[in-house]
Every structure is written in structure tokens, then in C-alpha cells.
Design a protein around this motif. Structure first.
Motif, short mmCIF file in Angstrom:
data_model
loop_
_atom_site.label_atom_id
_atom_site.label_comp_id
_atom_site.label_asym_id
_atom_site.label_seq_id
_atom_site.Cartn_x
_atom_site.Cartn_y
_atom_site.Cartn_z
N PHE A 64 -0.33 5.18 1.23
CA PHE A 64 -1.50 5.92 1.69
C PHE A 64 -1.12 7.34 2.08
CE2 PHE A 64 -0.86 5.59 6.34
CZ PHE A 64 0.04 4.53 6.41
N ALA B 233 -5.64 -7.57 4.82
CA ALA B 233 -5.52 -6.30 4.11
C ALA B 233 -6.78 -5.47 4.27
CB ALA B 233 -5.23 -6.57 2.64
N GLU C 244 -7.07 -1.73 6.07
CA GLU C 244 -7.70 -0.55 5.45
C GLU C 244 -8.73 0.07 6.40
OE1 GLU C 244 -9.20 -1.20 1.44
OE2 GLU C 244 -7.47 -2.46 0.98
N TYR D 83 0.82 -1.21 0.00
CA TYR D 83 0.00 0.00 0.00
C TYR D 83 0.85 1.25 0.00
CZ TYR D 83 -4.18 -2.56 1.58
OH TYR D 83 -5.25 -3.40 1.68
N ASN E 283 -0.72 -6.59 -5.38
CA ASN E 283 -1.49 -7.63 -4.72
C ASN E 283 -1.08 -8.96 -5.34
OD1 ASN E 283 -3.32 -9.08 -3.28
ND2 ASN E 283 -5.13 -8.33 -4.39
N THR F 174 3.93 4.05 3.49
CA THR F 174 3.76 2.77 2.79
C THR F 174 3.57 1.62 3.78
OG1 THR F 174 6.13 2.34 2.80
CG2 THR F 174 5.25 3.48 0.87
N ILE G 148 -6.15 5.62 0.25
CA ILE G 148 -5.32 4.40 0.24
C ILE G 148 -5.21 3.87 -1.18
CG2 ILE G 148 -5.06 2.08 1.18
CD1 ILE G 148 -6.95 2.86 3.44
N HIS G 149 -3.97 3.52 -1.57
CA HIS G 149 -3.75 2.95 -2.90
C HIS G 149 -3.03 1.61 -2.75
CE1 HIS G 149 -2.65 2.31 -6.97
NE2 HIS G 149 -1.41 2.74 -6.88
N LYS G 150 -3.74 0.53 -3.11
CA LYS G 150 -3.11 -0.80 -3.06
C LYS G 150 -2.43 -1.00 -4.41
CE LYS G 150 -5.54 -4.53 -1.53
NZ LYS G 150 -6.57 -5.55 -1.78
#
Ligand SMILES: [Zn+2]
Length: 408
Positions: free
Chosen positions: A218, A297, A301, A216, A322, A282, A317-319
Motif C-alpha cells: 500500500f 483482510a 483495508e 498487500y 490471496n 507491505t 491498496i494493492h492485494k
């Protein structure tokens, strides 16, 4: 035999460690730099001295081939990566390449020409220590990467990926073609880079899978304000939210038994007398079970959003990664355990918490990994070390497996 393997191991490791040796007695050998070129030359010489046919593919993956007597059979591949992190150790990656070389050499001395072709591979790159791209070697080998993806990349000195590549490859006059479809199995020998083997007093790790990975980025937004005149209950402090997230999420990871790292943080305006208006950070989280990792996960979040709201801040938040856990070939795992039992080597079936070329290869070629213990679990450091007797056992187990696969 044992003595001979040990002598070769010490000799080859020392030779390769010269290619990029640092002041701390570590190694910095990054994709397509001069030390990478030195290592390519060194390895080419060692392979040729061992009687192998050497060629490079179009990105600089090195292949050292011992031709088998059966032209119809698929080949067996073994190796690891040639590059290192910045100021890394003498073993990560190159130990797997050298193990393959010694195993192929010793098998030939002992049993002559194999039935199936055995080939060594030194992947051009795995560590992303020069350009922001990892697994360039194995992904190119599998035709999963191409030049368009890397054409915009530059290193920290402003040298472009393509420039660097041209510089390094112009010295190679043996460009050949290899297709991953030619291979029946891939075996990677590697140092563990953790303490599981050492603590359990085992000498070989039979790796069952590489753990799943979620990454992540964020951004927490609050309000920058005066450190003196803004009362504590009037603040929207992004740093406070961040701190609470670190504590809460770490406690959750400990409770559930997965690993999680807050490795990077950027605070704005980053001033001692101003409340932080923004924190960019991160998370790197890993677990062996893909389904469980997805649940963890989701909960992470939720914690980030809840704590942000409680502190009058907001979170985005940016994943960005994965990656599912990657299982290795069950037949190869079974064969490895039988080898360890037959040779009475204390072993352990285990997951790998670090990423390796093997996870890229495994969906395309039946793949196995052999771990040897890392002293105190130290890696990506000049202090990275493994007892020589364990380095030798890694080669011996690889030899047995290659014998099963290529000679029987
Ligand atoms: Zn490695």
C-alpha cells in the motif's frame, strides 16, 4: 535401528551442510548456484550408495527411486526442497529430503523390496532466495510453471534465470521424465519453524493444513513539507498515518488471533527534516480459516482508508496475493495419528503457518506433512536446530507411514 538412523542423520546432514556453508555456520544454497550443484552431486552419490535409481527432471528436481515389485501400482513420493534462504540453517528443506532417503534405505534393509515404488524427491527450489519466484521445483513438477514466466528474471548480480539454469543443468547427465500422475501419495517431513510443539512438549506435528495468506502493498500519500515551519495541525504526514495503521492493525490482529507482519517500508523523501510525503509498505497476514482471513483482510483495508482520511492523506491498496488455506489428505492424517498413538509418540494435530511445497502438491496428489520441533522456534537462521532424537523420530514416523502405503 534407532542408533543407525541417528548415525546416518548426523552424517548426511553434515555432508549436505558443507554445500554452501557460511562464515556463521549457516548455509546459503540458492537455486542453480555452485553450492546447489554441489548438493545435487552429494545427494546423487548418497542415493546411489543406498541403491536408488537417480534421475533429474528438466528443471533439476532430483528423484531417487526404489522400484516396487508391482508394476501396475502408483508410486509413493517423499521429500522436500534442496535450496535455502540466505544464511539459513542446516535443516529447512534438506531434513525432509534426508528423512526420505534414510526411511527408504532402512525399510529396504528391514523388509526388502516394497510392493509399490517409493521415490525420494529433492525439489530444486522453494525459498525464492535467488530469483523473485517461489516453488519453482514443485510447480514445474506439476506442470504449473514454465520458462516464459521466469525468462525475464535476474538475480542480484544480473545473472538471468535462464543463464543460471543452463549453467547448473549442463552438469546433469541423467535427465528423465516424471509425471505427477504416477504418484498415489506425497509425504513431506519438515521442521516446524515455530514453537507450538516445543511449548506443548509434543514430538511430532501432524499437519492438517497450511494457513491462508493475504499479501498487500500500500502507498500512503501526504505532502512533503518543512519540519520546522509546518504546524502540527497543518500537516499531511504519511509517516504518521503509517504509524497509526501499524498500531491499530496490530491490535486488531492480536484481538482476533491471527498473525500479521509489516515487513517492508519505503519512505519518501526519507529525510530527517522533511515531513514524509509518501510511505510505501507491505502487509503479510495469515490465518487457518480462509473465510475468516477474508473478513480480517476487509477490516484491515477499512482501517487503512479511515486512518488515511483522518490524517489528510490518501491510501492506495494493492492485494497482490490471496492464497486460500490448503487442507491435507484426511486419510493420511488419520493414518499418521494412529502411527503416533501405536508408537506412543506425543503428537499434535496442527496447522502450518509457513508455506511449504506440500501446499502446491496437495490439490494434485494426496498429501501429508510431518513436523518435528524447532528449538525455540528458530528457523531461516544459522541457529536453526532440532534435537537429534526428534530428527530421528520424524524418520521413524515417516518409515511407518511409507510401510503402510508401499509394503502392505
Ligand atoms: Zn522449507
Amino acid at each position: 535401528m534407532h542408533q543407525k538412523i541417528e548415525e546416518k542423520m548426523i552424517d548426511y546432514l553434515e555432508n549436505l551442510a558443507q554445500c554452501g556453508r557460511t562464515a556463521n555456520d549457516g548455509v546459503t544454497r540458492r537455486l542453480y548456484d555452485v553450492f546447489w550443484c554441489d548438493a545435487q552431486q552429494m545427494l546423487t552419490t548418497l542415493c546411489k550408495n543406498a541403491g536408488l535409481d537417480v534421475c533429474h527432471d528438466k528443471v533439476g528436481n532430483l528423484f531417487g527411486r526404489r522400484q516396487g515389485s508391482n508394476p501396475l501400482a502408483k508410486s509413493i513420493l517423499s521429500g522436500s526442497h534442496l535450496d535455502t534462504v540466505i544464511d539459513g540453517g542446516k535443516l529447512d528443506g534438506i531434513y525432509g529430503v534426508i528423512s526420505a532417503l534414510i526411511a527408504i534405505e532402512m525399510l529396504y534393509l528391514e523388509y526388502g523390496q516394497p510392493d509399490k515404488t517409493i521415490e525420494l524427491i529433492a525439489f530444486a527450489e522453494e525459498e525464492s532466495s535467488r530469483f523473485d519466484y517461489g516453488f519453482w521445483g514443485s510447480k514445474s513438477f506439476l506442470e504449473l510453471a514454465d520458462l516464459r514466466e521466469v525468462s525475464a528474471l535476474v538475480d542480484d548480480e544480473g545473472i538471468s534465470f535462464l543463464e543460471a539454469m543452463e549453467f547448473a543443468l549442463k552438469g546433469l547427465d541423467d535427465i528423465g521424465n516424471r509425471s505427477y500422475k504416477e504418484y498415489a501419495a506425497f509425504i513431506e517431513v519438515h521442521i516446524e519453524q515455530g514453537q507450538i510443539l516445543e511449548k506443548s512438549q509434543k514430538r511430532i506435528g501432524v499437519v492438517e493444513q497450511i494457513v491462508g495468506l493475504v499479501c498487500y502493498e500500500f502507498l500512503l500519500k501526504g505532502v512533503s513539507n518543512h519540519a520546522g515551519t509546518t504546524r502540527m495541525d497543518e500537516r499531511a504526514d504519511a509517516m504518521l498515518t503509517y504509524a497509526e495503521i501499524v498500531v491499530s492493525v496490530t491490535a486488531y490482529a492480536k484481538k482476533e488471533g491471527f498473525v500479521l507482519t509489516f515487513g517492508k517500508i519505503k519512505c519518501t523523501p526519507n529525510s530527517s527534516n522533511i515531513i514524509a510525503g509518501e510511505v510505501f509498505a507491505t502487509i503479510d497476514m495469515r490465518a487457518p480459516n480462509t473465510q475468516k482471513l477474508a473478513e480480517y483482510a476487509q477490516h484491515v483495508e477499512k482501517i487503512i482508508y479511515t486512518l488515511s482520511k483522518n490524517n489528510n492523506t490518501t491510501a492506495t491498496i494493492h492485494k497482490w496475493l490471496n492464497q486460500a488455506a490448503q487442507k491435507f489428505d484426511t486419510t493420511l492424517i488419520e493414518t499418521l495419528t494412529l502411527i503416533c498413538e501405536k508408537k506412543q509418540i506425543p503428537y499434535k494435530k496442527m496447522p502450518s503457518s509457513a508455506g511449504h511445497d506440500s501446499q502446491i502438491i496437495a490439490p494434485y496428489i494426496p498429501t501429508a506433512m510431518i513436523f518435528v520441533p524447532s528449538i525455540k522456534g528458530i528457523s531461516h537462521s544459522p541457529k536453526e536446530a532440532t534435537h537429534i532424537k526428534d530428527l530421528v523420530v520424524g524418520v521413524e514416523v515417516l518409515m511407518e507411514l511409507l510401510y503402510e502405503l508401499a509394503y502392505k
